[in-house]
Write a protein that holds these residues in place. Sequence first.
Motif, PDB file in Angstrom:
ATOM      1  N   THR A 116       0.684  -0.599   0.056  1.00  0.00           N
ATOM      2  CA  THR A 116      -0.092   0.218  -0.135  1.00  0.00           C
ATOM      3  C   THR A 116       1.061   0.859   0.339  1.00  0.00           C
ATOM      4  N   GLU A 117       1.894   1.197   0.966  1.00  0.00           N
ATOM      5  CA  GLU A 117       2.461   2.116   0.685  1.00  0.00           C
ATOM      6  C   GLU A 117       3.836   3.114  -0.436  1.00  0.00           C
ATOM      7  N   ARG A 120       1.048   4.464  -3.070  1.00  0.00           N
ATOM      8  CA  ARG A 120       1.192   5.769  -2.395  1.00  0.00           C
ATOM      9  C   ARG A 120       1.935   6.353  -2.872  1.00  0.00           C
ATOM     10  N   ASP A 202      -9.086   3.086  -1.803  1.00  0.00           N
ATOM     11  CA  ASP A 202      -7.516   3.173  -2.286  1.00  0.00           C
ATOM     12  C   ASP A 202      -7.960   2.124  -4.151  1.00  0.00           C
TER      13      ASP A 202
END
Length: 204
Positions: A116-117, A120, A202
Motif C-alpha cells: 500500500t505504501e 502511494r 484505494d
Amino acid sequence: IPVMRSRLWFVGMAAVCLCGRAAVGAEPYLEFVHGLQQRQYFDLALEYLRQIDEDPATPADVKALIPYEQGKTLLAGSRSLKNPDARSQQLDEAQAKFEAFAQASPDHPLSGQANTERARILLDKARVEIYAGEEPANQGNREAFRQRARQYITQARDVFQKAHDQHAATWETLKGFIPEEEKAKRAARDEAEALFMQAQLDLG
C-alpha cells in the motif's frame, strides 16, 4: 535545551539497547524504533536500524522487519524535506525498502501494508510529474511528463491490487466470531478489517 536533552536521552537509550538487545525480543526493538519515529528522530531511527541489522545477535523476526521500518522512517522523514530532488530521492529509497520487504516476506501480515505504501509513493511521483509538466519552462515537453505520470499511475494500481488481495487474505483468516477475552486476536481482526476496507477504497 529541553529538546536537546530529550535527544541526548534517546541517544543514551539507544546505546543501552544496542548493548543489551540479545536478551530482548522483537517488541522492545520495535517499541524503541517507533518512539524515535514518533519524535521525528529519523536519522537516529535509521542508524539504530542499521546497527541491529548488522548485529548477528538480533532475532530473525526483528531482522525481517527492518526493511519495512526503514521504509516507514524514510517516508516519514521525506515529508519534512523542502528540496524536491532530495525528497524524490528519499521517496525512491523508501519505495525500495518497502518492495524489498514485500518480496522477502510476502506472507507477513505487514506485507500488504508495505505494498500500500509503495503504491502511494508511486502516486506521489505521478503528481510530481503532473505538476512539473505544468511549469512554463516545460511547456514544450509537457506530454513526456504526462506519459511518465500515467506510467506511475498504472504501476500504482497494480500494486494497490496486490495489496488489496493480501489484505483480503488476512481478513479471511481472522473474520468471524472471536471470544471477548481474546483481546489481541480481536484487535488484529479489527485492524485487518480496517486495512481491507481502505484497500478497497484505494482501488476506487
